[in-house]
Design an enzyme around this catalytic site. Structure first.
Site, PDB file in Angstrom:
ATOM      1  N   SER A 217      -7.678   3.702  11.891  1.00 52.85           N
ATOM      2  CA  SER A 217      -8.101   2.690  12.852  1.00 52.85           C
ATOM      3  C   SER A 217      -8.805   3.358  14.040  1.00 52.85           C
ATOM      4  O   SER A 217      -9.803   4.042  13.848  1.00 52.85           O
ATOM      5  CB  SER A 217      -6.897   1.850  13.280  1.00 52.85           C
ATOM      6  OG  SER A 217      -7.316   0.661  13.904  1.00 52.85           O
ATOM      7  N   GLU A 342      -7.884  -5.754   4.723  1.00 54.79           N
ATOM      8  CA  GLU A 342      -7.820  -5.290   6.103  1.00 54.79           C
ATOM      9  C   GLU A 342      -7.444  -6.378   7.114  1.00 54.79           C
ATOM     10  O   GLU A 342      -6.605  -6.165   7.984  1.00 54.79           O
ATOM     11  CB  GLU A 342      -9.177  -4.694   6.517  1.00 54.79           C
ATOM     12  CG  GLU A 342      -9.517  -3.373   5.886  1.00 54.79           C
ATOM     13  CD  GLU A 342      -8.880  -2.176   6.589  1.00 54.79           C
ATOM     14  OE1 GLU A 342      -8.087  -2.377   7.534  1.00 54.79           O
ATOM     15  OE2 GLU A 342      -9.185  -1.045   6.196  1.00 54.79           O
ATOM     16  N   HIS A 443      -4.293  -4.003   7.063  1.00 52.53           N
ATOM     17  CA  HIS A 443      -4.721  -2.916   7.939  1.00 52.53           C
ATOM     18  C   HIS A 443      -3.510  -2.093   8.367  1.00 52.53           C
ATOM     19  O   HIS A 443      -2.565  -2.602   8.948  1.00 52.53           O
ATOM     20  CB  HIS A 443      -5.402  -3.522   9.167  1.00 52.53           C
ATOM     21  CG  HIS A 443      -5.997  -2.539  10.129  1.00 52.53           C
ATOM     22  ND1 HIS A 443      -7.159  -1.872   9.868  1.00 52.53           N
ATOM     23  CD2 HIS A 443      -5.596  -2.137  11.357  1.00 52.53           C
ATOM     24  CE1 HIS A 443      -7.466  -1.092  10.909  1.00 52.53           C
ATOM     25  NE2 HIS A 443      -6.526  -1.233  11.820  1.00 52.53           N
TER      26      HIS A 443
END
Length: 535
Positions: A217, A342, A443
């Site tokens: 990320s 995600e 995610h």
């Protein structure tokens, strides 16, 4: 505004999931009395005392820069004051300041520029192991290096893992006129940690000539930024990017099809910083910086949001997206990938649930403007809940499309391996509750397959545990050689002309070629934005 909200929740999803729920890391209690077996290692600043158990040596809370407090607030990292007696490195240092509106367990401080080292006991200066430097995610306003327990990666992978902290939010990315290196202090911290690795890691059994920079990320976006940073030259030799590159974008998208990015233009961050200073009563231009340095940590922590890295500094002279597209990056082997779903967990609480058709169309109009009708035709509204379609759009456009564009740019010049983490039954972080529809391979779901968050292994099934072991093997082999292939798990071809993306899922046949372009409707997004088609 929904569009700006989308940008925020997407960028920080793993930070919330990991940090808000994991609790205090193992070893957060009082410091134990030293014992004879505790290993002591010399660094250039002074000796540190760690712990050794189960074939691993662990050192926590090692300072790699002076505390960025007082006049050092909003300055480039300064050298550490040396010490002589062994420094206790058996418990983690406080994490960098986070927003009080997203409470994170554990102590926080502006004095937070510390790192942790996990090394196999077998690694030694005359037999050094490869090094992995891991940058945490959290939207550039959250994150805690100490939560990432690297025992499996270090032990099974025979690598030395370093997890540094870096300044966040207003502390890390404030930008004001005339302030040197403004907008990139957090990235400067990361590069200072890499220089510490270069200068000290051999004492811990690590090879300073074989360093892999990795992250997820915001940590992945940081890694991509360093690939384009002239001042990072020679500090790492391979890179792994999990869920984020220099090209990732969030809506709203203007007519030219480019949205918000993790690296904002200098003027945009300067405007946010100037407005924030005025809100804090520091609106006089000649006095703004002394005024802000006089504010308490708590006052500044209330304004952590809205700050992300900007270019136009010694760390990032130019827009990393432009540099990547034009080939101006350090030519080292890379691994780049996403998770299959995600955006599914990220939209929770950000849009109505269920999401009715009219609200769905309004969101598309706000985010895609003149292209909204084309997007709605490709992802047509239904009479029931349109939340899954909305999440799919952002999985496809925000993450998969931009990742493919990055893979294309990298593979034209360096060995490149693409992947998609695809375990749609991945364990949830403790306290996570699925809402309207399953989160799937959300995610951040890949992180627990490499690290034990908070020192606790995820609740894996046998197949998932085997997948975790195979992923550790892939990541470790890449750290050793720049190629994830080796004996045992299925082969992993380079991305190349075939645009091969390796699917990583548990069970028989779970590892192999992903139908990445089809799953994420990338032909549609390429056509919409006029980018290259299949090669």
């Amino acid at each position: 505004m929904v569009g700006r909200g989308v940008r925020g929740w997407t960028l920080a999803a793993v930070g919330v999931a990991v940090l808000a729920l994991a609790g205090c890391v193992v070893g957060c209690g009082a410091r134990a009395a030293p014992v004879a077996e505790d290993p002591v290692v010399s660094t250039r600043s002074g000796p540190v005392r760690g712990t050794e158990a189960a074939g691993l040596r662990t050192f926590q809370g090692i300072p790699f820069a002076a505390p960025p407090i007082g006049e050092a607030r909003w300055q480039a990292p300064q050298p550490v004051e040396p010490w002589r007696e062994p420094r206790d490195a058996r418990t983690p240092a406080p994490m960098c300041i986070q927003s009080p509106h997203d409470p994170i367990p554990g102590p926080q401080s502006e004095d937070c520029l510390y790192l942790n080292v996990t090394a196999p006991s077998s690694a030694r200066p005359d037999k050094p192991a490869p090094v992995v430097v891991w940058l945490y995610g959290g939207g550039f306003y959250q994150g805690n290096a100490a939560e990432y327990h690297a025992g499996r990666l270090a032990g099974a992978g025979d690598v030395v893992v370093v997890t540094p902290s870096y300044r966040l939010g207003i502390f890390g990315f404030l930008r004001l006129p005339g302030l040197p290196d403004a907008g990139a202090f957090g990235l400067h911290d990361q590069q200072t940690a890499l220089r510490w690795v270069r200068d000290n890691i051999r004492s811990f059994g690590g090879d300073p000539g074989n360093v892999t920079l990795a992250g997820e990320s915001a940590g992945s976006m940081s890694t991509c930024g360093h690939l384009t940073s002239p001042s990072a030259a020679g500090l790492f030799h391979k890179a792994v990017m999990q869920s984020g590159t220099c090209l990732v974008e969030w809506p709203p998208y203007p007519a030219e099809g480019r949205g918000y990015t993790p690296y904002e233009p200098p003027a945009a961050v300067e405007a946010t910083s100037t407005a924030t200073a005025a809100e804090l009563g520091c609106g006089v231009p000649a006095e703004v910086l002394p005024c802000l340095r006089g504010k308490s940590t708590a006052e500044l922590a209330e304004r952590m949001y809205g700050f992300s890295p900007s270019y136009g500094s010694s760390v990032l002279p130019e827009d990393p997206a432009m540099a990547l597209r034009d080939g101006r990056f350090h030519h080292v082997p890379v691994m780049v990938g996403t998770t299959r779903d995600e955006a599914r967990s990220s939209i929770t609480g950000e849009v109505p649930s269920p999401l009715p058709p009219d609200a769905y169309r309004e969101l598309l109009a706000e985010e895609f403007g003149a292209d909204a009708a084309a997007v709605a035709a490709e992802y047509p509204p239904v009479e029931g809940d349109n939340g899954p379609s909305y999440a799919q759009i952002h999985t496809d456009r925000t993450w998969a499309y931009t990742t493919e564009q990055a893979l294309d740019a990298f593979s034209a010049r360096v060995p490149t391996y693409g992947f998609e983490f695809a375990d749609r039954e991945a364990p949830l972080y403790e306290g996570m509750v699925e809402k309207a529809f399953p989160y799937g391979a959300y995610h951040g779901s890949d992180v627990v397959y490499l690290f034990d968050i908070g020192g606790v292994e995820a609740a894996f099934t046998d197949d998932q545990r085997r997948l975790a072991a195979e992923m550790v093997g892939y990541w470790a082999r890449f750290a050793h050689t720049g190629d994830p292939n080796g004996p045992g798990p299925p082969g992993w071809p380079e991305y190349g002309a075939a645009r091969h993306v390796q699917s990583l899922a548990p069970g028989a046949g779970g590892i192999g070629a992903a139908a990445y372009s089809t799953e994420h409707r990338l032909a549609f997004w390429r056509a919409l934005h006029g980018t290259a088609g299949s090669r």
